[in-house]
Design an enzyme around this catalytic site. Sequence first.
Site: not given
Length: 513
Positions: A230, A55, A174, A82-83, A369, A172
């Site tokens: 979709d 954040g 990710e 992180c945050y 997706k 991070h």
Amino acid sequence: MVNQKVLILNFGGQYDELIARRVRECSVYSEVKPHTVSIQAIKEFNPIGIIFTGGPQSVYKENSPHPDEAIFRLGIPILGICYGCQLLAHHLGGKVVEAQSDSSREYGKTLTYFDTTCSIFQGVKERSITWMSHGDYMAEVPQGFSLVAKSAKCPNVAIADEKRKLYGVQFHPEVNHTEYGKAIIKNFLYKVCGAVGDWNMESYARIAIENIRKKVGKDEVLLALSGGVDSSVCAALFAEAVGKQLTCVFVDHGLLRKNEGDEVEEAFKKWDINLIRVNAEEKFLTALKGVTEPERKRKIIGEQFIRVFEEEGKKIGSVDYLAQGTIYPDVIESGKGEAETIKSHHNVGGLPDFVDFKEIIEPLKMLFKDEVRALGRELGLPEYLVERQPFPGPGLGIRIIGEITKEKLELLREADYIFRDEVAKTGIEKSMNQYFAALTNMRSVGVMGDGRSYDYAIALRSVTTDDFMTADWTRIPYDVLDKVSSRIVNEVKGVNRVLYDITSKPPATVELE
Ligand code: XMP
């Protein structure tokens, strides 16, 4: 059977959806919720692990987002990123301070040293690259925690309390730039939280069908069908769940591509479903007359769709539920919580305040997706439908810059058709995940025959991407571009210039509006 779940608590980070994605790539179901979610709601969600996102704020500042401290007493493993890592330090007796100088701030790729005996770093290379982005750092580590990673600038890159199963990383994991990021997340899930890897499309389909049946009971459902991936997958799911209680409504809003209305009708007539095609061109174009601002266009289109569905619902009788094929990126980009709205996707941010249905059901709302495509295959949809390039609900309406008129629509339809026709001849579609023509609002001078022209410029756009959240422009061979360009200026009256859009997303978006 209910899947194991991981809760991602969002503290306003840019990468929350990426964390959700990574967790799911490890075959564990995950959901992002705002940090304000109550402890009771967390208990009901019953996650096997919790991840605190990053954040932009500082944990020690007033009004910065914090979790309810009871979360640390739930006995559920936590990974703070992180945050999120700084929150662990701040709440559990450590100290977080502002990095006073560049010497303790870290940004970008950073060589990091790992203690690979720590559960979440097992199998990670002892010296490897992580991706950092922090202006604060942990000056004091809370009691019970040990330091399990460091960098040249920062001795406190990661902390762990293996007993309480609490972990914090400044970097991070990710982000792809972190070499062992996915391995670290996987370790947290499997070695710490006890994940078994039960998230797959087969179980998702089963659970989604059960939930739809439970919710809908014997009531009627109207489904907004566009013929895109979709809504087609959504239709297949509802058809399986409630059969003939389902009516699919395909709205021809006059903003479709050349021949599209007939093609969609033709394709779905073969299915054993109730299908209604509504010709609503006049309605949409009248409502859009004179409107030039992109967000206004999106909101008008979103509202018109709902009004058509409401009218169709009333014709059938009492229809309680409207089903939509909304997917996760639609929700993210339409803005939520503290993140900024990029575009109001017609089916989310473009919805009017009042909708005359008991409820809108969106079973794909948490899927990316590629997950939707996998679900489509699981439900037995044909490959050509599952692999179709996306076409947005607002259609050509967001591919014409400025006012939308019938004449401009005609011109764009022809140019777009030529582009698709030429691409189909080359067999290069595999690298083009979405491609189309757009009409810029620019007119420029040209020379045709012996005369001067002052006509529109068409922009060609093609992107290569797997999730449409970020995208690169496609390197289309010059000879294909050349052919498309010369056909468009020769065959489409009113166009004298063709441009190729060579911007990636970010900073551009896929659509022009
Ligand atoms: P952008 O332009 O946001 O597009 O980079 C990302 C993907 O989303 C599609 N898109 C939409 N789809 N309703 C939709 O159903 C919308 O309002 C909408 N806006 C963008 C776009 O075509 C691309 O695939």
